[in-house]
Write an enzyme that holds these catalytic residues in place. Structure first.
Site, PDB file in Angstrom:
ATOM      1  N   TYR A   1      -0.783   8.316  -2.148  1.00 27.07           N
ATOM      2  CA  TYR A   1      -0.831   8.006  -3.583  1.00 27.07           C
ATOM      3  C   TYR A   1      -2.034   8.698  -4.248  1.00 27.07           C
ATOM      4  O   TYR A   1      -2.027   8.932  -5.446  1.00 27.07           O
ATOM      5  CB  TYR A   1      -0.985   6.494  -3.797  1.00 27.07           C
ATOM      6  CG  TYR A   1       0.290   5.672  -3.750  1.00 27.07           C
ATOM      7  CD1 TYR A   1       1.523   6.225  -3.377  1.00 27.07           C
ATOM      8  CD2 TYR A   1       0.260   4.316  -4.087  1.00 27.07           C
ATOM      9  CE1 TYR A   1       2.668   5.436  -3.332  1.00 27.07           C
ATOM     10  CE2 TYR A   1       1.405   3.530  -4.054  1.00 27.07           C
ATOM     11  CZ  TYR A   1       2.609   4.084  -3.676  1.00 27.07           C
ATOM     12  OH  TYR A   1       3.730   3.303  -3.651  1.00 27.07           O
ATOM     13  N   GLY A   2      -3.049   8.974  -3.448  1.00 28.09           N
ATOM     14  CA  GLY A   2      -4.310   9.477  -4.002  1.00 28.09           C
ATOM     15  C   GLY A   2      -4.182  10.769  -4.797  1.00 28.09           C
ATOM     16  O   GLY A   2      -5.002  11.062  -5.661  1.00 28.09           O
TER      17      GLY A   2
ATOM     18  N   ASP B   1       0.879  -1.186   0.000  1.00 32.99           N
ATOM     19  CA  ASP B   1       0.000   0.000   0.000  1.00 32.99           C
ATOM     20  C   ASP B   1       0.909   1.226   0.000  1.00 32.99           C
ATOM     21  O   ASP B   1       2.126   1.113   0.185  1.00 32.99           O
ATOM     22  CB  ASP B   1      -0.877  -0.013   1.274  1.00 32.99           C
ATOM     23  CG  ASP B   1      -1.775   1.219   1.383  1.00 32.99           C
ATOM     24  OD1 ASP B   1      -2.375   1.606   0.357  1.00 32.99           O
ATOM     25  OD2 ASP B   1      -1.869   1.806   2.472  1.00 32.99           O
ATOM     26  N   SER B   2       0.292   2.397  -0.172  1.00 36.14           N
ATOM     27  CA  SER B   2       1.044   3.640  -0.075  1.00 36.14           C
ATOM     28  C   SER B   2       1.600   3.848   1.335  1.00 36.14           C
ATOM     29  O   SER B   2       2.564   4.571   1.517  1.00 36.14           O
ATOM     30  CB  SER B   2       0.122   4.807  -0.411  1.00 36.14           C
ATOM     31  OG  SER B   2      -0.992   4.778   0.454  1.00 36.14           O
TER      32      SER B   2
ATOM     33  N   GLU C   1      -5.312   9.430   9.041  1.00 36.16           N
ATOM     34  CA  GLU C   1      -3.880   9.348   9.391  1.00 36.16           C
ATOM     35  C   GLU C   1      -3.559  10.199  10.616  1.00 36.16           C
ATOM     36  O   GLU C   1      -2.686   9.858  11.398  1.00 36.16           O
ATOM     37  CB  GLU C   1      -3.030   9.856   8.220  1.00 36.16           C
ATOM     38  CG  GLU C   1      -3.101   8.990   7.002  1.00 36.16           C
ATOM     39  CD  GLU C   1      -1.924   8.038   6.902  1.00 36.16           C
ATOM     40  OE1 GLU C   1      -0.869   8.362   7.447  1.00 36.16           O
ATOM     41  OE2 GLU C   1      -2.088   6.979   6.275  1.00 36.16           O
TER      42      GLU C   1
ATOM     43  N   CYS D   1      -4.276  -1.390  -2.053  1.00 39.72           N
ATOM     44  CA  CYS D   1      -4.487   0.048  -2.203  1.00 39.72           C
ATOM     45  C   CYS D   1      -5.317   0.262  -3.468  1.00 39.72           C
ATOM     46  O   CYS D   1      -4.965  -0.260  -4.535  1.00 39.72           O
ATOM     47  CB  CYS D   1      -3.119   0.714  -2.350  1.00 39.72           C
ATOM     48  SG  CYS D   1      -3.166   2.465  -2.773  1.00 39.72           S
ATOM     49  N   ASN D   2      -6.404   0.998  -3.329  1.00 41.80           N
ATOM     50  CA  ASN D   2      -7.250   1.243  -4.503  1.00 41.80           C
ATOM     51  C   ASN D   2      -6.562   2.158  -5.501  1.00 41.80           C
ATOM     52  O   ASN D   2      -6.695   1.976  -6.712  1.00 41.80           O
ATOM     53  CB  ASN D   2      -8.567   1.891  -4.071  1.00 41.80           C
ATOM     54  CG  ASN D   2      -9.501   0.907  -3.420  1.00 41.80           C
ATOM     55  OD1 ASN D   2     -10.403   0.390  -4.064  1.00 41.80           O
ATOM     56  ND2 ASN D   2      -9.294   0.609  -2.150  1.00 41.80           N
TER      57      ASN D   2
ATOM     58  N   CYS E   1     -11.250   2.767  -0.661  1.00 46.46           N
ATOM     59  CA  CYS E   1      -9.931   3.139  -0.153  1.00 46.46           C
ATOM     60  C   CYS E   1      -9.682   2.298   1.084  1.00 46.46           C
ATOM     61  O   CYS E   1     -10.585   2.150   1.931  1.00 46.46           O
ATOM     62  CB  CYS E   1      -9.904   4.627   0.207  1.00 46.46           C
ATOM     63  SG  CYS E   1      -8.372   5.124   1.045  1.00 46.46           S
ATOM     64  N   THR E   2      -8.476   1.738   1.194  1.00 48.67           N
ATOM     65  CA  THR E   2      -8.228   0.789   2.284  1.00 48.67           C
ATOM     66  C   THR E   2      -8.042   1.471   3.638  1.00 48.67           C
ATOM     67  O   THR E   2      -7.901   0.796   4.657  1.00 48.67           O
ATOM     68  CB  THR E   2      -7.021  -0.119   1.945  1.00 48.67           C
ATOM     69  OG1 THR E   2      -5.895   0.706   1.615  1.00 48.67           O
ATOM     70  CG2 THR E   2      -7.341  -1.025   0.782  1.00 48.67           C
ATOM     71  N   HIS E   3      -8.048   2.790   3.665  1.00 46.60           N
ATOM     72  CA  HIS E   3      -8.070   3.497   4.954  1.00 46.60           C
ATOM     73  C   HIS E   3      -9.488   3.543   5.555  1.00 46.60           C
ATOM     74  O   HIS E   3      -9.641   3.667   6.763  1.00 46.60           O
ATOM     75  CB  HIS E   3      -7.632   4.962   4.783  1.00 46.60           C
ATOM     76  CG  HIS E   3      -6.162   5.181   4.733  1.00 46.60           C
ATOM     77  ND1 HIS E   3      -5.382   4.754   3.688  1.00 46.60           N
ATOM     78  CD2 HIS E   3      -5.329   5.808   5.599  1.00 46.60           C
ATOM     79  CE1 HIS E   3      -4.125   5.117   3.912  1.00 46.60           C
ATOM     80  NE2 HIS E   3      -4.069   5.759   5.069  1.00 46.60           N
TER      81      HIS E   3
END
Ligand code: DGL
Length: 271
Positions: free
Chosen positions: A46-47, A14-15, A158, A77-78, A190-192
């Site tokens: 990355y977004g 992932d990022s 984050e 990560c999408n 989004c994986t967050h």
């Protein structure tokens, strides 16, 4: 494809540490497996990056994971799945299979929400790529997709802002967008975002199904490994969590994403 063995680890990237939500679901479903997790914290987020930049980072990360002898690579990560999956698949095609987070979700939605209106939230990169819309259209299942970029959510999470007034307000502001009116389900693209799933469900008073890809992706990985007779059947060895830049705050946050603290090892992406 090269000969692979059950004992080899699973590569996940992932990022940053958001993909630990997927890594956690993989460990829950397949506790015998060893993971090599790579969080590209030096290039987070990355977004907001260009497709070309994400492709370059993803290739470098795939090199690291292949050097570590991984039997499969999961793009957790999408944003990277939308920008780099096709390229990466081609790059490693003779060595390992690549699993992204978008296809398993699209398959799930096509099976379970045909003839429905579905919302999608994600980073700017993911939404602007239009990849969910293309893949859902290609399924031919009469699904209307409404997509909304929600770029504040990653920095908000984050920074540890969730389950509080600020996160409620930001989430409500996004979800009140007319684009997301009258949806039957909402894809967390989004994986967050699994970290704010409860708040999103509360916003909808549980009247909308909120789809988190972690378990869906873990199941797709399980099915692939089972089909190739590559599921590890003994619990030994250990997981490694590599990051391209190390800070104590990243390490402290791992607990939120993985449900337990993990020890991060620094591994620069460019040597
Ligand atoms: N977790 C990443 C995703 O699923 C987004 C984080 C970022 O912008 O780097 O898209």
């Amino acid at each position: 494809m090269a000969t692979l063995t059950k004992a080899q680890p699973i590569g996940v990237f992932d990022s940053g540490i958001g993909g630990l939500t997927v890594a956690h679901a993989i460990k829950q479903m397949m506790p015998n497996e060893n993971l090599i997790y790579f969080g590209d914290t030096a290039h987070l987020p990355y977004g907001d990056k260009s497709e070309a930049a994400i492709q370059a980072y993803s290739i470098k990360i795939a090199d690291v994971l292949m050097k570590k002898n991984c039997k499969v690579i999961v793009i957790a990560c999408n944003s990277a799945s939308s920008a780099a999956y096709e390229l990466l698949k081609e790059y490693v095609q003779h060595s390992v299979k690549v699993i992204n987070v978008i296809d398993p979700m699209v398959n799930w939605v096509s099976e379970n929400f045909h003839d429905c209106t579905v919302g999608l939230i994600g980073t700017k990169r993911t939404i602007q790529s239009g990849i969910y819309a293309k893949k859902i259209d290609a399924s031919g299942r009469n699904i209307i997709l409404h997509s909304l970029p929600t770029p504040l959510l990653v920095p908000m999470i984050e920074e540890g802002f969730f389950n509080n007034k600020i996160s409620h307000d930001i989430i409500a502001k996004y979800l009140r967008d007319p684009l997301l009116e009258k949806i039957d389900a909402l894809i967390l693209g989004c994986t967050h975002y699994p970290l704010v799933k409860r708040e999103i469900l509360d916003f909808y008073k549980d009247a909308v199904t909120v789809l988190d890809s972690s378990a869906i992706v873990a199941k797709a990985l399980y099915d692939y490994l089972a089909s190739q007779d590559l599921l590890k059947d003994e619990k030994n060895g250990q997981d490694h969590f590599l990051v391209s830049d190390f800070t104590e705050s990243f390490e402290a946050s791992t607990k939120l994403f993985f449900n337990e603290a993990v020890q991060l090892e620094k591994h620069p992406l460019w040597n």
